[in-house]
Every structure is written in C-alpha cells, then in structure tokens.
Design a protein around this motif. Structure first.
Motif, PDB file in Angstrom:
ATOM      1  N   ARG A  98      36.445 -17.683  -3.698  1.00 29.15           N
ATOM      2  CA  ARG A  98      37.597 -17.133  -4.407  1.00 29.15           C
ATOM      3  C   ARG A  98      38.750 -18.132  -4.411  1.00 29.15           C
TER       4      ARG A  98
ATOM      5  N   THR B 154      26.599 -18.921  -8.761  1.00 28.46           N
ATOM      6  CA  THR B 154      26.595 -17.469  -8.561  1.00 28.46           C
ATOM      7  C   THR B 154      25.708 -16.743  -9.566  1.00 28.46           C
TER       8      THR B 154
ATOM      9  N   HIS C 109      32.494 -15.854   0.542  1.00 28.77           N
ATOM     10  CA  HIS C 109      33.195 -15.293  -0.609  1.00 28.77           C
ATOM     11  C   HIS C 109      34.668 -15.693  -0.641  1.00 28.77           C
ATOM     12  N   ASP C 110      35.308 -15.778   0.526  1.00 25.20           N
ATOM     13  CA  ASP C 110      36.726 -16.148   0.559  1.00 25.20           C
ATOM     14  C   ASP C 110      36.929 -17.568   0.047  1.00 25.20           C
TER      15      ASP C 110
ATOM     16  N   HIS D 205      37.939 -20.872  -6.808  1.00 24.27           N
ATOM     17  CA  HIS D 205      38.109 -20.393  -8.181  1.00 24.27           C
ATOM     18  C   HIS D 205      39.578 -20.419  -8.589  1.00 24.27           C
ATOM     19  N   ASN D 206      40.450 -20.012  -7.676  1.00 24.54           N
ATOM     20  CA  ASN D 206      41.883 -19.992  -7.987  1.00 24.54           C
ATOM     21  C   ASN D 206      42.446 -21.401  -8.136  1.00 24.54           C
TER      22      ASN D 206
END
Length: 216
Positions: free
Chosen positions: A107, A171, A103-104, A110-111
C-alpha cells in the motif's frame, strides 16, 4: 529452453530500457572575447519550445539505435547489469509471491508511485518551466522543457516494452508476475517517468549541493 530464451529476450529489453530518456540539452557556446552583434530574426537559433517535438524524434532515434553503438568500455556497466538482471529474473516469481504477503508495504509503495504519475511528473516539469519563464530564469525554463521531453521519451519506450514483455502485475490472481501473459506492468511507467525527470534535474543543477548525492 523456453526459460533461457525468455531470459535472453528480457535481458535485451532491459539493455534497451537502460538507455533512458535522451532529453537533449542544447550545446553551450564557448565564451567569446567580445559580445557579437544581435542576429536578425531569420538568423536566430530556434528555441527549445520550437524544437520540442523535433528533439523528441531525435531522442527516440538515439534511444533505439544506441545498442548498435556499444563500445568495449560499456562492459563496465553492461556486465553487472546483465548479471543482476539474470538474477532478478530467476528469482522474480519467488520475490513476487513473498511481497504479496506484506500488504502495508504494498500500500505504501502504491501511494509513493503516484509521484511518478503523469500529473505528478508533469506538474513538476510545468512548475520549473513557468517559474523560469516568469522569473527570466533560463536554467529553470530549460529544466522544465527537458523534463517534459524526457517524460514523453520514457513513456514511449515504456509503452513499447510493456507490449513486448506483457508481464502481469504481482497481485494478479491469474498468475502473479508472469511474463508474456497479456499483462502491462513491466517496466514501471511511474518509475521510468520519475527517474527521467530526476536525471534532467540532476544534470541541470549539477552544481547544487543536493545534486551531488546523485553522483555517489
């Protein structure tokens, strides 16, 4: 049989996608022994601003017809591309499932992807253009215009390929990463936009030290 056919279709799409944005740089005139008289307004060459949309149409024609102009020498990059594409397609489901556990990293990815967004790429292209216009820097101005042109070109190609592949996002709980399932995640529009602009900048500033790393 269906898997083989799907792989073949995706491979063909990837070949189309690798053409990239064909932002056209104006040809450089050979240096003359003496300056020529200034041309009259009716004889002056149209500027990049005036030719902007015309160039995009020409780019699109070149992009979509490029597979019909392949040569034997293109096998040097086409064969590795085909093999790597086939490998990625065959392991796509497994890779997507494993990445979903980090998940990290997702994320962070995504950023970072915001750098390739319309306002991210558009801001960089606009900055080059405005700085070039204000400072009478022809190369910066041209970089901004060609960067915007490349962004539009890649967005058009990306939109067409998304409709063709219909891949769900990794996802998506309905079937992460599935192709031809009414998705819209492949190819990545952010990646296409970012690399299109980066290609223009690298070509325009090929003599800059930082750009030398793009040719490794």
């Amino acid at each position: 049989m269906f898997v083989a056919r799907r792989s073949a279709v995706l491979f063909a799409i990837i070949v189309f996608g690798t053409v990239g944005a064909q932002a056209q740089s104006p040809s450089e005139a050979p240096p003359g022994p003496a300056p020529t008289p200034l041309a009259s307004p009716s004889e002056r060459k149209p500027t990049l601003e005036h030719e902007f949309f015309k160039n995009i149409l020409q780019d699109q024609r070149a992009i979509w017809l490029s597979p019909f102009h392949l040569k034997k020498d293109d096998a040097r990059w086409l064969v590795p591309l085909g093999l790597s594409t086939a490998a990625l397609i065959s392991t796509d489901q497994r890779t997507a499932a494993e990445m979903g556990e980090f998940h990290d990293q997702l994320r962070l990815s995504h950023n970072v992807s915001y750098l390739g967004s319309a306002y991210g790429v558009g801001s960089v292209a606009a900055a080059f253009y405005l700085v070039g216009r204000a400072g009478h820097n022809a190369r910066a101005r041209e970089t901004g215009l060609l960067g915007a042109e490349a962004f539009i070109d890649s967005s058009i190609v990306d939109s067409v390929l998304k409709v063709a592949t219909q891949r769900r996002r990794p996802t998506d709980p309905r079937g992460p990463g599935d192709f031809f399932q009414h998705g819209s995640s492949f190819p990545s529009g952010h990646s296409a936009a970012a690399w299109s602009l980066a290609t223009v900048v690298a070509n325009e500033y090929h003599d800059h030290k930082a750009a030398s790393y793009t040719h490794l």
